[in-house]
Structure formats: C-alpha cells, structure tokens
Write a protein that holds these residues in place. Sequence first.
Motif, mmCIF file in Angstrom:
data_model
loop_
_atom_site.group_PDB
_atom_site.id
_atom_site.type_symbol
_atom_site.label_atom_id
_atom_site.label_comp_id
_atom_site.label_asym_id
_atom_site.label_seq_id
_atom_site.Cartn_x
_atom_site.Cartn_y
_atom_site.Cartn_z
ATOM 1 N N LEU A 22 0.798 -1.219 0.000
ATOM 2 C CA LEU A 22 0.000 0.000 0.000
ATOM 3 C C LEU A 22 0.836 1.277 0.000
ATOM 4 N N ILE A 23 2.136 1.140 0.206
ATOM 5 C CA ILE A 23 3.010 2.319 0.237
ATOM 6 C C ILE A 23 3.212 2.804 -1.196
ATOM 7 N N PRO A 24 2.876 4.065 -1.475
ATOM 8 C CA PRO A 24 3.071 4.577 -2.833
ATOM 9 C C PRO A 24 4.551 4.509 -3.223
ATOM 10 N N ALA A 25 4.805 4.057 -4.432
ATOM 11 C CA ALA A 25 6.185 3.881 -4.901
ATOM 12 C C ALA A 25 6.988 5.175 -4.804
ATOM 13 N N ASP A 26 6.355 6.318 -5.023
ATOM 14 C CA ASP A 26 7.101 7.572 -4.970
ATOM 15 C C ASP A 26 7.473 7.969 -3.545
ATOM 16 N N GLN A 27 6.948 7.255 -2.560
ATOM 17 C CA GLN A 27 7.310 7.510 -1.168
ATOM 18 C C GLN A 27 8.569 6.752 -0.763
ATOM 19 N N LEU A 28 8.959 5.779 -1.560
ATOM 20 C CA LEU A 28 10.197 5.029 -1.316
ATOM 21 C C LEU A 28 11.221 5.495 -2.340
ATOM 22 N N ASP A 29 11.642 6.736 -2.201
ATOM 23 C CA ASP A 29 12.508 7.385 -3.184
ATOM 24 C C ASP A 29 13.967 7.056 -2.892
ATOM 25 N N GLY A 30 14.406 5.939 -3.416
ATOM 26 C CA GLY A 30 15.765 5.458 -3.191
ATOM 27 C C GLY A 30 15.767 3.948 -3.256
ATOM 28 N N THR A 31 16.767 3.339 -2.653
ATOM 29 C CA THR A 31 16.892 1.885 -2.650
ATOM 30 C C THR A 31 16.496 1.344 -1.285
ATOM 31 N N LEU A 32 15.485 0.511 -1.254
ATOM 32 C CA LEU A 32 15.053 -0.098 -0.003
ATOM 33 C C LEU A 32 16.118 -1.076 0.468
ATOM 34 N N VAL A 33 16.670 -0.836 1.656
ATOM 35 C CA VAL A 33 17.728 -1.703 2.179
ATOM 36 C C VAL A 33 17.276 -2.507 3.389
#
Length: 118
Positions: A22-33
């Motif tokens: 449900l998290i909008p993709a533009d809210q994860l601006d970078g590389t999820l680590v």
Amino acid sequence: MADPNSTVVPMAPSVAHPLFALIPADQLDGTLVQAAEVGDGLITVVATPDSEWGTHEITGWRHLTDAEIDDATASFPGEPFDLAVPAISGFVQDDTEIANAVTNATNFLTTRLAEVAG
C-alpha cells in the motif's frame, strides 16, 4: 554488493507484509535496504544517496483507520488517497545512525499504533 563498512544489515524487503503493497512507490525514493514489521506497521530504511537531507530515510508506516478512510472519502469524493501513511519519518547522515533511528522509529510507531487502535 553490500558495503563492507556499512552497519546496516541488508535484509529482503518485507514484501509479504500487507502494508508494504500500500506504500506509494514515490514515497520510497531510493533503494530499499531494510524493512521490519512492527505489529500492523512497518519500518522502512531507504538509501537516499542523492538527497540533500541524509544518506538514509527511516519511515514508520501505518494503515489509515476506518474513520480516516471515511473522512477522506467524504472530504474528497472520487479522489484517490493513500491507505498507508507515514507515522514518523526522518533522515540520518550515515550508516552508524541507522540502528538508533530504527529503534526510535519503532518505539514511536508502537506507541502511535496503540493510540490509533484506541
């Protein structure tokens, strides 16, 4: 390849957690680590090398409550809205600050989830 000097322990993103979808993709601006479940919530650590604010963003996510969904639907009929909202978010300057920031975000998110649950 992981940075051998990093104190971040890379782990597979918690894509099985229903909130993650449900998290909008533009809210994860970078590389999820890193992603960690906190009850019904989720903590994400995203590497943000191009950010002027810090090297990583730590965010504690929660679901909208039924009342918040009803309010959004009534206030903005027909308009889309996000079902996952950040309860806390902040940037850290280097890997050594991540563990402390994740602990703080987890404590805050745990408290916030209890408050929202009523």
